[in-house]
Enzyme design. Sequence first.
Site, PDB file in Angstrom:
ATOM      1  CG  ASN B 102      -2.220  -0.779   0.917  1.00 16.03           C
ATOM      2  OD1 ASN B 102      -2.599  -0.970  -0.242  1.00 16.03           O
ATOM      3  ND2 ASN B 102      -2.879  -1.250   1.975  1.00 16.03           N
ATOM      4  CG  HIS B 345       0.894  -9.909   5.116  1.00 14.47           C
ATOM      5  ND1 HIS B 345       0.221 -10.945   4.502  1.00 14.47           N
ATOM      6  CD2 HIS B 345       1.233 -10.365   6.340  1.00 14.47           C
ATOM      7  CE1 HIS B 345       0.166 -11.983   5.320  1.00 14.47           C
ATOM      8  NE2 HIS B 345       0.764 -11.662   6.436  1.00 14.47           N
ATOM      9  CB  CYS B 346       0.116  -3.146   4.094  1.00 14.68           C
ATOM     10  SG  CYS B 346      -0.231  -2.717   5.799  1.00 14.68           S
ATOM     11  CB  ALA B 347       0.586  -6.712  -0.107  1.00 16.36           C
TER      12      ALA B 347
END
Lengths: 113, 391
Positions: B102, B345-347
């Site tokens: 992100n 995981h902010c992905a």
Amino acid sequence: MAEPVRSRALRTVAGRAVYFDDEGFFWDPDDWTEAAAEELARESGMTRLDDLRWRVIRFLRSYYLYHGRAPLNRELKAGTELSLLELERLFPDGIKLGARRLAGLPNPRTCLD
Amino acid sequence: MTERIVYLDNAATTFPKPPGVLQGMVETYARIGVSPGRGNHDLATQAGDLVDATRARVARFFGAPDPTRVIFGANATDALNTVIGGLVRPGDHVVATRLDHNSVLRPLHHLAGTGVITWDLAPFDDGGFVDPDAVAALLRPNTRAVVMTHASNVLGTVQPVAEIARRCAERGVPLVVDAAQSAGLVPIDMAALGISAVAFTGHKSLYGPSGIGGLVVMPGLDVATTRFGGTGMDSTSLTHSQSWPLRLEAGTLNLMGVIGLSLGMDFVERQGVEALHAREMALLARLRDGLSGHPGITLHGARDAGADPARHVPVLSVNVAGIHPQDVGAILDGDFGIAVRVGVHCAPLVHRDLGTADRGAVRFSLGAFTTAEEIDLAIAAMHVIAGTVSS
């Protein structure tokens, strides 16, 4: 690209219209009642919440209401006198979607929202 | 309570820090913890010297020729915002990838949402790699930059940035690399690889504290000032300094962080990037092999990590059948004293493509202080969890 939005929906549980989020958590922990917990437990496949499960739920709620957050993993273990694996097995939907959701705690959407 | 913590969340923040880093930070800050480069007293000069020396160390580490083009910031996300915001103009087009964090996706999404840019995302294949030709196919006449991760924080795959840089160079497009997961584990020679800018953070495999990171910019790439303020130079002018690095640094630097970054990099350089990587990848292979035989455990990525460790960093994401990843993480922590990272995981796009976006996954990530014994404990714990729940 669509922006993810946490949604809520109104449904009637134990005779009361209450908002739940998209994973079935109470939108407002104050809407929780023992009767609602029993009904949600039946939806999860449990015939009833026995003493052991109530002990877990009451620990979660009392901890949350006092501290303003869910217990740490080690606190949950100590407070319930159960391992987290035992807790996982105790509720058909596990710790998060089982114990925590039935206790009316907020959805721990860490790194998911 | 479990006494010992097995820390396998190093892709988030390496922990613990090497001996001497924290102590050195405190001692140095106690000695010269003033505003670097401000005023003319000796302490300020000494603090400024330390910052300059760290810029030079960072430039050497990343194979960049000009230390003044090392910009300090809070972390890789901060650096990416600096470079993205300073590069794009209305009407520009940007290419990123579906592997990105992100820290890349959100700035670009914001710019696209406000009508400043258009953007496209290159896909990744079944092994977790982006095809350089797929990136090249997305380039347009108005593409201002390709911004992409070097190593996926979910799959651990190291992307072919040299080949992608070549495709970009053929079209005159700068390649900006997010090295949050690779800096300190994969050698990065910007000049040799053809990378125009690298965003890095200090708190992962460079073994510094959180709150320090930065941007390294190659000569020839113009990054405009997007934040303004005091620099300690040209102070009579209301126009922000345009000399490097001050054009991209506003306000007093995180000197404590710079000290810690330098000390952490000293550890990495003494150990050797290749040696650290080889040791951690051997342990990752042990983990992968220990988990791969269990029918209740699904491994994401790392399929060829044993055969080709150079194309991976020590990250392995998994799911356990019949149990929520957040519960796996809680059980690992509460019952076994093993700290991992759960979620997406902010992905988010990686997880969408893996089919794990609704619940995420459990990520193991190794560090310099991970031991074989700890890996064996993690394998045993996962077998207990997967066996118990699915039985």
